[in-house]
Write a protein that holds these residues in place. Sequence first.
Motif, PDB file in Angstrom:
ATOM      1  N   ASP A 250       0.778  -1.409   0.036  1.00  0.00           N
ATOM      2  CA  ASP A 250       0.188   0.167   0.094  1.00  0.00           C
ATOM      3  C   ASP A 250       1.011   0.901  -0.085  1.00  0.00           C
ATOM      4  N   ASP A 251       0.031   2.389   0.307  1.00  0.00           N
ATOM      5  CA  ASP A 251       0.896   3.530   0.085  1.00  0.00           C
ATOM      6  C   ASP A 251       1.667   3.825   1.177  1.00  0.00           C
ATOM      7  N   ASN A 252       1.386   3.647   2.675  1.00  0.00           N
ATOM      8  CA  ASN A 252       2.543   3.723   3.526  1.00  0.00           C
ATOM      9  C   ASN A 252       3.705   2.682   3.099  1.00  0.00           C
ATOM     10  N   THR A 253       3.934   1.547   2.748  1.00  0.00           N
ATOM     11  CA  THR A 253       4.857   0.969   2.493  1.00  0.00           C
ATOM     12  C   THR A 253       5.513   0.562   1.559  1.00  0.00           C
ATOM     13  N   ALA A 254       5.196   1.169   0.290  1.00  0.00           N
ATOM     14  CA  ALA A 254       5.527   0.958  -0.975  1.00  0.00           C
ATOM     15  C   ALA A 254       7.079   1.916  -1.167  1.00  0.00           C
ATOM     16  N   PRO A 255       7.358   2.934  -0.501  1.00  0.00           N
ATOM     17  CA  PRO A 255       8.722   3.301  -0.468  1.00  0.00           C
ATOM     18  C   PRO A 255       9.351   2.275   0.248  1.00  0.00           C
ATOM     19  N   GLU A 256       9.506   1.741   1.483  1.00  0.00           N
ATOM     20  CA  GLU A 256      10.175   0.871   1.565  1.00  0.00           C
ATOM     21  C   GLU A 256      10.585  -0.251   0.975  1.00  0.00           C
ATOM     22  N   GLU A 257       9.304  -0.946   0.266  1.00  0.00           N
ATOM     23  CA  GLU A 257       9.613  -2.120  -0.407  1.00  0.00           C
ATOM     24  C   GLU A 257      11.276  -1.487  -2.194  1.00  0.00           C
ATOM     25  N   LEU A 258       9.628  -0.453  -2.513  1.00  0.00           N
ATOM     26  CA  LEU A 258      10.575  -0.026  -3.341  1.00  0.00           C
ATOM     27  C   LEU A 258      12.245   0.451  -3.625  1.00  0.00           C
ATOM     28  N   ALA A 259      12.688   0.459  -1.827  1.00  0.00           N
ATOM     29  CA  ALA A 259      13.982   0.403  -1.661  1.00  0.00           C
ATOM     30  C   ALA A 259      14.436  -0.524  -1.689  1.00  0.00           C
ATOM     31  N   ASP A 260      13.840  -1.884  -1.324  1.00  0.00           N
ATOM     32  CA  ASP A 260      14.318  -3.143  -1.095  1.00  0.00           C
ATOM     33  C   ASP A 260      14.789  -3.533  -2.958  1.00  0.00           C
ATOM     34  N   VAL A 261      13.831  -3.022  -3.957  1.00  0.00           N
ATOM     35  CA  VAL A 261      13.819  -2.943  -5.437  1.00  0.00           C
ATOM     36  C   VAL A 261      15.308  -2.676  -5.987  1.00  0.00           C
ATOM     37  N   LEU A 262      15.334  -1.417  -5.373  1.00  0.00           N
ATOM     38  CA  LEU A 262      16.677  -0.537  -5.292  1.00  0.00           C
ATOM     39  C   LEU A 262      17.716  -0.784  -5.701  1.00  0.00           C
ATOM     40  N   GLU A 263      18.185  -1.908  -3.902  1.00  0.00           N
ATOM     41  CA  GLU A 263      19.319  -2.231  -3.665  1.00  0.00           C
ATOM     42  C   GLU A 263      19.547  -3.878  -4.129  1.00  0.00           C
ATOM     43  N   VAL A 264      18.428  -4.313  -4.955  1.00  0.00           N
ATOM     44  CA  VAL A 264      18.567  -5.257  -5.712  1.00  0.00           C
ATOM     45  C   VAL A 264      19.741  -4.862  -7.150  1.00  0.00           C
ATOM     46  N   VAL A 265      19.035  -3.642  -7.333  1.00  0.00           N
ATOM     47  CA  VAL A 265      19.056  -4.084  -8.749  1.00  0.00           C
ATOM     48  C   VAL A 265      20.106  -3.028  -8.564  1.00  0.00           C
ATOM     49  N   HIS A 266      21.175  -2.603  -7.861  1.00  0.00           N
ATOM     50  CA  HIS A 266      22.346  -1.847  -7.059  1.00  0.00           C
ATOM     51  C   HIS A 266      23.011  -3.085  -7.559  1.00  0.00           C
ATOM     52  N   ALA A 267      22.831  -4.259  -6.900  1.00  0.00           N
ATOM     53  CA  ALA A 267      23.403  -5.635  -6.289  1.00  0.00           C
ATOM     54  C   ALA A 267      23.792  -6.206  -7.821  1.00  0.00           C
ATOM     55  N   LEU A 268      23.000  -6.184  -8.619  1.00  0.00           N
ATOM     56  CA  LEU A 268      23.218  -6.455  -9.550  1.00  0.00           C
ATOM     57  C   LEU A 268      23.578  -6.268 -10.797  1.00  0.00           C
ATOM     58  N   ALA A 269      23.765  -4.942 -11.209  1.00  0.00           N
ATOM     59  CA  ALA A 269      24.617  -3.233 -11.755  1.00  0.00           C
ATOM     60  C   ALA A 269      26.119  -4.114 -11.072  1.00  0.00           C
TER      61      ALA A 269
END
Length: 98
Positions: A45-64
């Motif tokens: 939901d809108d309350n937890t989306a930013p934290e989940e998006l940060a997790d996506v970004l962390e994995v993207v950085h690891a893949l990069a």
Amino acid sequence: MRNRIPQIIRDGGTEPVVYTAGRGEYRHRLRDKLGEEVAEFLAADDNTAPEELADVLEVVHALAADLGVDEDQLEKIRAAKTAERGDFSDRIIWTGNR
């Protein structure tokens, strides 16, 4: 898994069973993790989306990093694509051609 998780598990009184993956397995697991994190973001939901998006970004950085691309290089690639093709800020939806 995030590299501090084994210690967090130990601090909780349990001994984790872990090993270090080889390159191929690591990349495969990161790709799987990206799918998992994207699914969590999509379900958030809108309350937890930013934290989940940060997790996506962390994995993207690891893949990069695994591909030999640091965060600055990744940002330059992103900026170049934006300069060439634009970004998503105008909320344009393409439905096909006539």
